[in-house]
Design an enzyme around this catalytic site. Structure first.
Site, mmCIF file in Angstrom:
data_model
loop_
_atom_site.group_PDB
_atom_site.id
_atom_site.type_symbol
_atom_site.label_atom_id
_atom_site.label_comp_id
_atom_site.label_asym_id
_atom_site.label_seq_id
_atom_site.Cartn_x
_atom_site.Cartn_y
_atom_site.Cartn_z
ATOM 1 N N ASP A 179 23.702 36.172 52.171
ATOM 2 C CA ASP A 179 24.274 36.943 51.081
ATOM 3 C C ASP A 179 23.897 38.413 51.252
ATOM 4 O O ASP A 179 22.714 38.770 51.227
ATOM 5 C CB ASP A 179 23.703 36.378 49.774
ATOM 6 C CG ASP A 179 24.291 37.044 48.550
ATOM 7 O OD1 ASP A 179 25.061 38.012 48.702
ATOM 8 O OD2 ASP A 179 23.963 36.593 47.442
ATOM 9 N N TYR B 114 37.596 43.810 39.172
ATOM 10 C CA TYR B 114 37.791 43.827 40.632
ATOM 11 C C TYR B 114 38.228 45.215 41.103
ATOM 12 O O TYR B 114 37.678 45.780 42.050
ATOM 13 C CB TYR B 114 38.847 42.779 41.016
ATOM 14 C CG TYR B 114 39.244 42.831 42.470
ATOM 15 C CD1 TYR B 114 38.416 42.294 43.452
ATOM 16 C CD2 TYR B 114 40.442 43.426 42.871
ATOM 17 C CE1 TYR B 114 38.768 42.346 44.792
ATOM 18 C CE2 TYR B 114 40.801 43.488 44.204
ATOM 19 C CZ TYR B 114 39.962 42.938 45.153
ATOM 20 O OH TYR B 114 40.312 42.995 46.479
ATOM 21 N N ASN C 192 48.198 43.613 48.977
ATOM 22 C CA ASN C 192 48.617 42.199 48.937
ATOM 23 C C ASN C 192 48.860 41.611 50.331
ATOM 24 O O ASN C 192 50.004 41.363 50.733
ATOM 25 C CB ASN C 192 49.851 42.046 48.040
ATOM 26 C CG ASN C 192 49.467 42.264 46.583
ATOM 27 O OD1 ASN C 192 49.249 43.401 46.140
ATOM 28 N ND2 ASN C 192 49.329 41.199 45.836
HETATM 29 C C1 UD1 Z 1 45.451 42.257 43.750
HETATM 30 C C2 UD1 Z 1 45.609 43.578 44.496
HETATM 31 C C3 UD1 Z 1 45.389 43.369 45.975
HETATM 32 C C4 UD1 Z 1 44.070 42.653 46.185
HETATM 33 C C5 UD1 Z 1 44.125 41.314 45.482
HETATM 34 C C6 UD1 Z 1 42.885 40.487 45.643
HETATM 35 C C7 UD1 Z 1 47.212 44.824 43.152
HETATM 36 C C8 UD1 Z 1 48.549 45.458 43.107
HETATM 37 N N1 UD1 Z 1 46.929 44.135 44.256
HETATM 38 O O1 UD1 Z 1 46.489 41.450 44.090
HETATM 39 O O2 UD1 Z 1 45.364 44.614 46.632
HETATM 40 O O3 UD1 Z 1 43.800 42.491 47.523
HETATM 41 O O4 UD1 Z 1 44.282 41.584 44.102
HETATM 42 O O5 UD1 Z 1 43.123 39.232 45.123
HETATM 43 O O6 UD1 Z 1 46.413 44.963 42.236
HETATM 44 N N2 UD1 Z 1 51.191 35.225 40.666
HETATM 45 C C9 UD1 Z 1 52.109 34.299 40.212
HETATM 46 N N3 UD1 Z 1 51.855 32.986 40.475
HETATM 47 C C10 UD1 Z 1 50.750 32.550 41.149
HETATM 48 C C11 UD1 Z 1 49.821 33.515 41.604
HETATM 49 C C12 UD1 Z 1 50.086 34.846 41.335
HETATM 50 O O7 UD1 Z 1 53.100 34.655 39.576
HETATM 51 O O8 UD1 Z 1 50.601 31.327 41.328
HETATM 52 C C13 UD1 Z 1 51.475 36.661 40.433
HETATM 53 C C14 UD1 Z 1 50.338 37.458 39.850
HETATM 54 O O9 UD1 Z 1 50.321 37.418 38.449
HETATM 55 C C15 UD1 Z 1 50.665 38.851 40.392
HETATM 56 C C16 UD1 Z 1 51.307 38.561 41.764
HETATM 57 O O10 UD1 Z 1 51.738 37.210 41.703
HETATM 58 O O11 UD1 Z 1 51.592 39.521 39.567
HETATM 59 C C17 UD1 Z 1 50.360 38.701 42.926
HETATM 60 O O12 UD1 Z 1 49.159 38.013 42.602
HETATM 61 P P1 UD1 Z 1 47.962 37.834 43.648
HETATM 62 O O13 UD1 Z 1 48.485 37.302 44.904
HETATM 63 O O14 UD1 Z 1 46.870 37.106 42.942
HETATM 64 O O15 UD1 Z 1 47.518 39.312 43.959
HETATM 65 P P2 UD1 Z 1 47.317 40.625 43.024
HETATM 66 O O16 UD1 Z 1 46.530 40.282 41.814
HETATM 67 O O17 UD1 Z 1 48.601 41.361 42.889
#
Ligand code: UD1
Length: 314
Positions: free
Chosen positions: A54, A142, A171
């Site tokens: 860690d 985060y 992303n």
């Molecule tokens: C965010 C950051 C990204 C970072 C990541 C770490 C932003 C723009 N991006 O990604 O740079 O590396 O956190 O985790 O802040 N969603 C669904 N269904 C699902 C899962 C997700 O609709 O089952 C949606 C989420 O609500 C979001 C989008 O998909 O609107 C992307 O989600 P996710 O892949 O978790 O990444 P971010 O939170 O955008």
């Protein structure tokens, strides 16, 4: 041949960096707590030195960094919703461990440290695409932790002369992204659901947009950042430069898989950003970076990987 430390090297992005460094003939040490990383992500890569521990423990951070010229600090708990639920453990992994890695790198005379920063730093800025001069607006623990990491890097460059580069990822997706947790990246979750003909969940109305970036582009950007002369002390977006809504992403993936399902809609997630798209001018100017794999090509490769991967054995 140089000696690299990849923290979080057993994770999704870290294992791709490790693989490419080994392919280029470098010596690589991985330090990973295995909280979100997996040994199996490295099992196909020869000659990797592995240290489990860690980085929030300074003595472990010192052991990890010893003898390395370059540090690629990828270790993190990379999830917006997980940080909303548990900001303390997320802070330990994303801030305490980063400070220790910086201190250990400074004391060991590391040539350059490259940090996995995040597009989440921008929050809801009104203009798109987002460029590095925009003020940050963290909307989740985060995002704040990643901004703190960037600021620590810049402070270490100014105060102690340690060369650092913060690469803001947008992303990232690709093979080996773990789909199994409620906090997993959306493409990994959609891929496994569609391949099993299950309806995925879309949070919110699905009109939020993201600049999804295939992992090989990120690897290219990070490795360029280790050596590019003008990159030291900078914050740099690495992305594709486009954006797609979640509804369009779902439709494109559904079509590629040939699944016959509709998504289930649920309430938007707390801390979620509406739109995200990168201006990649600085990466082009300072790193000579251009995305080499398009979103569509990356998506096809990723789906092929999930088709054949034995996720249960991972
Ligand atoms: C965010 C950051 C990204 C970072 C990541 C770490 C932003 C723009 N991006 O990604 O740079 O590396 O956190 O985790 O802040 N969603 C669904 N269904 C699902 C899962 C997700 O609709 O089952 C949606 C989420 O609500 C979001 C989008 O998909 O609107 C992307 O989600 P996710 O892949 O978790 O990444 P971010 O939170 O955008």
């Amino acid at each position: 041949m140089a000696h690299y430390l990849v923290t979080g090297g057993a994770g999704f992005i870290g294992s791709h960096l490790t693989e490419e460094l080994v392919r280029r003939g470098h010596r690589v040490r991985v330090a990973d707590s295995l909280i979100t990383g997996k040994r199996s992500n490295l099992s196909h890569i020869p000659d990797v030195e592995f240290l489990e521990g860690d980085l929030a423990d300074l003595e472990f951070a010192r052991r990890a960094v010893a003898g390395c010229e370059y540090v690629l600090h990828q270790a993190a708990i990379p999830s917006v919703p997980r940080s909303v639920k548990d900001p303390i453990s997320s802070n330990r992994a994303n801030v305490d461990a980063t400070l220790n890695t910086l201190v250990a790198s400074r004391d060991a005379g590391v040539k350059r440290l490259v940090f996995a920063a995040s597009s989440s730093a921008y929050g809801e800025t009104p203009t798109l695409p987002k460029h590095e001069e925009m003020p940050t607006q963290p909307l989740s623990p985060y995002a704040l932790q990643k901004v703190i990491g960037e600021q620590y890097l810049q402070l270490f460059t100014r105060l102690y002369g340690l060369e650092t580069v913060a690469i803001r990822y947008f992303n990232v997706f690709g093979p080996r992204q773990d789909p199994s947790s409620p906090y997993s990246g959306v493409i990994s979750v959609f891929a496994t659901a569609l391949l099993e003909n299950r309806p995925p969940t879309i949070y919110g109305d699905g009109e939020q947009t993201r600049d999804f970036t295939y992992v090989a582009n990120v690897v290219d950007g990070v490795l360029r950042a280790c050596e590019a002369p003008g990159a030291a002390g900078q914050i740099i977006n690495v992305a594709t430069g486009g954006r797609i809504s979640l509804n369009m992403l779902f439709e494109e993936m559904r079509r590629l898989v040939g699944a016959d399902v509709r998504p289930a809609y649920e309430e938007a997630r707390a801390g979620d950003v509406r739109d995200s798209q990168a201006d990649i001018t600085r990466a082009r100017e300072l790193l000579g970076y251009v995305p080499t794999v398009s979103f569509e090509e990356g998506l096809r490769d990723t789906l092929n990987w999930y088709r054949t991967a034995d996720l249960a054995a991972q």
